[in-house]
Enzyme design. Structure first.
Site, PDB file in Angstrom:
ATOM      1  N   GLU A  84     -31.742 -40.044  32.474  1.00 51.65           N
ATOM      2  CA  GLU A  84     -32.561 -39.870  33.664  1.00 51.65           C
ATOM      3  C   GLU A  84     -33.942 -39.360  33.237  1.00 51.65           C
ATOM      4  OE1 GLU A  84     -32.697 -36.686  37.411  1.00 51.65           O
ATOM      5  OE2 GLU A  84     -31.287 -36.440  35.745  1.00 51.65           O
ATOM      6  N   ASP A 193     -30.369 -24.594  20.863  1.00 57.38           N
ATOM      7  CA  ASP A 193     -31.673 -24.822  20.229  1.00 57.38           C
ATOM      8  C   ASP A 193     -32.772 -24.515  21.239  1.00 57.38           C
ATOM      9  OD1 ASP A 193     -33.549 -25.508  18.329  1.00 57.38           O
ATOM     10  OD2 ASP A 193     -33.253 -27.667  18.498  1.00 57.38           O
TER      11      ASP A 193
END
Length: 285
Positions: A84, A193
């Site tokens: 998306e 991360d």
């Protein structure tokens, strides 16, 4: 690329009419693609292994907890990941307060043990999440063996370990249990991360997470990573602490969590990160 486009078209049941390259990453090649029905998608390519499948699985895992928005996975194969497209917006006045509160909600989503059901990647480096016989129940041992020791051995392979580096790392190993002795919370879902380049502001001005290296671990690891390149706005940390207070001593433990990412940067980008890695280790010695 033509083959990827034809496969994507069969998935979205539309024709791709435009492809625009975008920046923002040092690992994959990224594009915004536009279909003839007006829909836009975010396409990552440039690898032909399991990296994109592992990223997709991480995004799906983050979506499960219903905390922070992530791009929905449309299609994935060994050589591409179609997501998306989240349009960029302008931060609301409460952006970082919302971000801190929502990250706290994400961290309350628990797993049965440390790690993940599969290994994945931190950047382009393999990240080892799996343990033999469901033994990932000791956080200090998991973190040392699956994170620090793995990166150290990569440093050896890459020629970055000299006698000083090796001696310093060995001294740190002897202290790892005492450094992390109070880390006895159950495993939290982590982005893995979480630096400034891996969140974005969506069209409503709210935070969204991208490019995860998902696993279940201690939540302080996520928060420490946010400080690798200067840290987030103070409202982020205040809101997080109000929502889900950290245990005393978390500032002391930040460097041990930063060390994993600095050693990974050393292995990916080279010797400019070696001095920082030694500094982080020496902060405990």
């Amino acid at each position: 690329m033509a083959d990827i486009v034809s496969r994507i078209e069969s998935v979205i049941n539309a024709t791709v009419v435009n492809q625009n390259s975008v920046g923002g990453g040092c690992i994959a090649q990224s594009q915004i693609i536009v279909a003839n029905d007006g829909n836009e998608y975010f396409l990552k390519q440039g690898f032909n292994n399991d990296l994109f499948r592992k990223e997709a699985n991480g995004l799906i895992e983050l979506e499960k907890c219903g905390a922070l928005r992530t791009p929905k996975v449309i299609s994935v194969d060994s050589d591409y990941l179609l997501l998306e497209k989240i349009s960029s917006g302008v931060k609301t006045s409460d952006f970082f307060r919302d971000f801190g509160e929502l990250l706290a909600k994400l961290h309350r989503y628990r797993g049965p043990q440390f790690g993940f059901y599969e290994d994945n990647y931190i950047g382009s480096t393999p990240q080892i999440n799996t343990c033999a016989s469901n033994t990932c129940t000791d956080w200090p041992q998991f973190y040392f063996n699956k994170r620090l020791l793995y990166q150290f051995r990569l440093c050896e392979q890459n020629g970055y370990v000299d006698p000083v580096f090796a001696s310093t790392f060995n001294k740190l190993e002897a202290k790892i249990s005492s450094i992390l002795e109070w880390e006895n919370e159950p495993p939290s879902l982590l982005h893995g991360d979480l630096w400034g380049g891996n969140y974005m502001v969506d069209e409503k001005g709210k935070p969204a997470l991208i490019d995860p290296a998902v696993y279940y671990g201690h939540r302080e690891a996520d928060l420490a990573m946010t400080k690798l390149f200067g840290g987030f706005h103070p409202d982020f940390y205040q809101s997080y602490h109000e929502s889900y207070p950290l245990k005393p001593g978390y500032e002391y433990r930040e460097n041990i969590y930063l060390l994993y990412h600095v050693m990974n940067h050393l292995n990916i980008f080279g010797t400019s990160y070696k001095h920082q890695a030694l500094q982080l280790m020496n902060s405990y010695l």
